[in-house]
Design an enzyme around this catalytic site. Structure first.
Site, PDB file in Angstrom:
ATOM      1  N   LYS A  62       9.171  -0.443  14.110  1.00 38.51           N
ATOM      2  CA  LYS A  62       9.737  -0.115  12.791  1.00 38.51           C
ATOM      3  C   LYS A  62      10.818   0.947  12.924  1.00 38.51           C
ATOM      4  CE  LYS A  62       5.656  -0.898   9.879  1.00 38.51           C
ATOM      5  NZ  LYS A  62       4.650  -0.261   9.030  1.00 38.51           N
TER       6      LYS A  62
ATOM      7  N   HIS B 238      -4.549 -32.976  17.696  1.00 43.77           N
ATOM      8  CA  HIS B 238      -3.386 -33.769  18.102  1.00 43.77           C
ATOM      9  C   HIS B 238      -2.259 -32.886  18.599  1.00 43.77           C
ATOM     10  CE1 HIS B 238      -5.175 -37.502  16.658  1.00 43.77           C
ATOM     11  NE2 HIS B 238      -5.760 -36.717  15.773  1.00 43.77           N
TER      12      HIS B 238
ATOM     13  N   GLU C 247      -4.669  -6.406  14.917  1.00 48.45           N
ATOM     14  CA  GLU C 247      -4.186  -5.087  14.499  1.00 48.45           C
ATOM     15  C   GLU C 247      -5.333  -4.071  14.568  1.00 48.45           C
ATOM     16  OE1 GLU C 247      -0.727  -4.617  11.610  1.00 48.45           O
ATOM     17  OE2 GLU C 247      -2.367  -3.918  10.359  1.00 48.45           O
TER      18      GLU C 247
ATOM     19  N   GLY D 117      -4.862  -1.765   4.832  1.00 51.28           N
ATOM     20  CA  GLY D 117      -4.088  -2.909   4.348  1.00 51.28           C
ATOM     21  C   GLY D 117      -4.750  -4.248   4.658  1.00 51.28           C
ATOM     22  N   ARG D 118      -5.220  -4.418   5.884  1.00 53.85           N
ATOM     23  CA  ARG D 118      -5.781  -5.719   6.276  1.00 53.85           C
ATOM     24  C   ARG D 118      -7.194  -5.919   5.759  1.00 53.85           C
ATOM     25  NH1 ARG D 118      -4.723  -2.287  10.296  1.00 53.85           N
ATOM     26  NH2 ARG D 118      -6.360  -1.552  11.687  1.00 53.85           N
TER      27      ARG D 118
ATOM     28  N   GLU E 270      10.524  -4.654   4.370  1.00 56.40           N
ATOM     29  CA  GLU E 270      10.567  -6.068   3.982  1.00 56.40           C
ATOM     30  C   GLU E 270      10.247  -6.227   2.495  1.00 56.40           C
ATOM     31  OE1 GLU E 270       8.948  -4.832   6.565  1.00 56.40           O
ATOM     32  OE2 GLU E 270       9.087  -6.141   8.337  1.00 56.40           O
TER      33      GLU E 270
ATOM     34  N   LYS F 145       0.840  -1.195   0.000  1.00 56.89           N
ATOM     35  CA  LYS F 145       0.000   0.000   0.000  1.00 56.89           C
ATOM     36  C   LYS F 145       0.885   1.260   0.000  1.00 56.89           C
ATOM     37  CE  LYS F 145      -3.529   2.344   2.702  1.00 56.89           C
ATOM     38  NZ  LYS F 145      -4.419   2.337   3.846  1.00 56.89           N
TER      39      LYS F 145
HETATM   40  O1  F6P Z   1       3.108  -3.258   9.886  1.00 53.42           O
HETATM   41  C1  F6P Z   1       1.800  -2.932   9.732  1.00 53.42           C
HETATM   42  C2  F6P Z   1       1.387  -2.619   8.330  1.00 53.42           C
HETATM   43  O2  F6P Z   1       1.318  -1.240   8.158  1.00 53.42           O
HETATM   44  C3  F6P Z   1       0.068  -3.299   8.057  1.00 53.42           C
HETATM   45  O3  F6P Z   1      -1.005  -2.599   8.527  1.00 53.42           O
HETATM   46  C4  F6P Z   1       0.119  -3.459   6.585  1.00 53.42           C
HETATM   47  O4  F6P Z   1      -0.815  -4.385   6.143  1.00 53.42           O
HETATM   48  C5  F6P Z   1       1.546  -3.899   6.412  1.00 53.42           C
HETATM   49  O5  F6P Z   1       2.267  -3.116   7.336  1.00 53.42           O
HETATM   50  C6  F6P Z   1       2.120  -3.729   5.039  1.00 53.42           C
HETATM   51  O6  F6P Z   1       2.048  -2.401   4.594  1.00 53.42           O
HETATM   52  P1  F6P Z   1       2.208  -2.034   3.079  1.00 53.42           P
HETATM   53  O7  F6P Z   1       1.085  -2.654   2.330  1.00 53.42           O
HETATM   54  O8  F6P Z   1       2.171  -0.535   3.031  1.00 53.42           O
HETATM   55  O9  F6P Z   1       3.524  -2.566   2.609  1.00 53.42           O
END
Ligand code: F6P
Length: 538
Positions: A503, A374, A343, A257-258, A205, A199
């Site tokens: 972060k 199990h 979240e 995002g979620r 990452e 987003k």
């Molecule tokens: O770490 C939290 C977050 O901001 C989430 O809410 C989001 O889904 C994720 O990081 C990834 O964010 P992006 O889509 O901006 O890479």
């Protein structure tokens, strides 16, 4: 404000020792009275200690918190995400044959539908081979994203594997190089399509993995222009990264995002199952939206699921909730719900900035049945903590030749919720052991280990089959459940400030780990661990 909560606490105190099985004895219609049905989906919450009075008191929370008003504000595009000053309009992404949705007076639907059309054309081109890599048709798709840009599509692609007729899909999320290294090992750099999904298009990452994928493609003789697509709200950043504008699928920042699997973040899902099946997924979500907006609270599946959750966590004090899909292909649902629920509702400040006086959302965890049986069901049945369980159950599977597996699966699911409720008394345990010939002290000692306290609550969400439409219903059901809980608790379910601090610190520590800066400002424990990493090769 808190009087309804006080009523509920008093009801809990008065009924805590009551057996759920007694409620069934008192009300022969309980299974029907304490179930709600929408289309072919059934929510059974009869195996809880909720009675008519408690249910009425729970429903009163909806009115006390103006849930109906907040619900309409969300659907109508009001800035319900107040701390970020924007709407939460993921529902617009699945409003495929609904009316206009206005944000600041402008209808957002033309743009939503235009993007959906572009996704469809892109998917058709990839799936038919019209768009390919230098080595031929795309055989593999790698979605690079994390959090909401990963968990939704990863969960949905797995859930809908019987409908998967497009290229193979892989998901890379972790910044741990092991993730992308293991994923790319057997792929062809000239026949792999990457979707960089973020987003913000700044997430460390995702950007790190995207750059590694880019280098891998170039080194392997691929063509980045053809093999990279992006999903983001930041077109200037996707352009700076070098992704062709016609391969960029944008969405507005009013999609959290979620909550984003319904739009471009779901591109990998569309590529896997095709645009028509993806449209069915959207229609399932839209159907649940309509139900949520129209059904009275007592028959409203998302509201009831939320109210049962509030009863178990905020009133009864059960700290966690297990999500137990007896549907192997929903194996990633617990992980998906961890982000969606924790979240969204893991907050300790109200919308108005005051301390939350109630417990925030519970810890959500789980595993697909029967694997969990199990592993951790021992604790669920006999541990000292009560874990309310949420079972998900399909009436039929897709693997027709294996119907006998499905019968066993269903039997196990129903047996578990029945066992949790019923338990086994000491007398019953003694009787069982007597049959084996045990007597005296031995029998007494052994019997105690075989007692199940029972009276452990669960709900079951049952549906005919895990089709794209039903998956859409299930996801929207959970999204609205989170919203209802958030409104009743008085918190903002659409921000996530709690992820910021870590972060920031990671960014500050990176040059320290790389040996470019001194760990002087780090606390003693962190500094010692940095030293350990340096000493052992970091
Ligand atoms: O770490 C939290 C977050 O901001 C989430 O809410 C989001 O889904 C994720 O990081 C990834 O964010 P992006 O889509 O901006 O890479």
């Amino acid at each position: 404000m808190n009087s309804k909560w006080d009523d509920l606490r008093a009801l809990h105190a008065a009924t805590a020792q009551r057996r759920i099985t007694d409620l069934f004895d008192e009300d022969r219609e309980r299974a029907t009275d304490f179930s709600a049905v929408f289309e072919d989906m059934r929510l059974d919450y009869s195996k809880t200690n909720i009675d008519q009075t408690t249910r009425a008191a729970l429903i009163a929370l909806c009115d006390q918190s103006d849930l109906a008003g907040r619900r309409e504000a969300m659907f109508r595009g009001a800035p319900v995400n107040e701390t970020e000053g924007r709407p939460a309009l993921h529902t617009a992404l699945r409003n495929i044959d609904g009316g206009p949705v206005l944000v600041d007076g402008a209808d957002v639907m033309p743009k939503v539908l235009d993007t959906l059309g572009r996704m469809r054309r892109f998917s058709d081109a990839v799936r038919s081979g019209v768009l390919s890599g230098p080595g031929g048709e795309f055989r593999d798709i790698v979605n690079i994203g994390i959090g909401g840009s990963d968990l939704g599509p990863r969960m949905a692609v797995r859930a809908l594997s019987p409908y998967h007729d497009g290229p193979r899909c892989h998901f890379v999320s972790n910044v741990d190089g092991a993730d992308i290294a293991d994923t790319l090992r057997d792929l062809d750099p000239r026949r792999t399509l990457f979707i960089v999904s973020s987003k913000s298009f700044t997430t460390i990452e995702t950007m790190t993995n995207a750059r590694t994928a880019l280098a891998w493609t170039e080194q392997g003789g691929g063509d980045v222009a053809r093999q990279f697509a992006a999903v983001s709200t930041a077109p200037e950043r996707t352009a700076a990264f070098g992704i062709e504008p016609e391969h960029v699928f944008g969405f507005a920042n009013w999609v959290g995002g979620r909550y984003s699997v319904w739009g471009p973040v779901g591109l990998s899902v569309m590529l896997a199952i095709g645009p028509d099946a993806f449209a069915a997924f959207l229609r399932g979500g839209q159907a649940m939206d309509r139900h949520f907006r129209a059904a009275p609270w007592a028959q409203n599946l998302p509201a009831l699921l939320a109210l049962v959750g509030l009863w178990h966590h905020q009133i009864c004090g059960h700290g966690t909730r297990a999500v137990l899909p007896y549907d192997q292909r929903l194996g990633r649902l617990p992980a998906y719900l961890q982000q969606l629920e924790m979240e969204s509702n893991g907050k300790s400040v109200t919308m108005g900035g005051r301390p939350l006086t109630l417990a925030s959302g519970p810890v959500v965890w789980g595993e697909s049945g029967t694997n969990g049986q199990h592993a951790f069901y021992q604790l669920i049945h006999q541990g000292t903590a009560v874990v309310p369980c949420e079972f998900l159950l399909a009436a039929q599977g897709h693997d027709v030749a294996l119907a006998h597996h499905h019968h066993l699966l269903v039997a196990n699911c129903l047996a578990q919720s029945a066992a949790l409720m019923r338990g086994r008394s000491l007398d019953e345990a003694r009787a069982l052991l007597r049959e084996t010939g045990l007597t005296g002290d031995d029998l007494e000692r052994q019997a105690r280990h075989r007692v199940f306290p029972g009276n452990r609550p669960s709900v079951t969400v049952a549906y005919p089959q895990l089709t794209p439409f039903v998956l859409g219903q299930i996801i929207a059901l959970y999204e609205h459940r989170v919203f209802v809980e958030g409104v009743i608790l008085g918190i903002n379910s659409f921000d996530q400030w709690g992820v910021e601090l870590g972060k920031r610190l990671a960014k500050a520590l990176q040059p320290v780990i790389e040996g470019r800066e001194d760990p002087a400002t780090a606390d003693g424990s962190t500094a010692a661990l940095v030293q350990f990493v340096h000493r052992h090769g970091g």
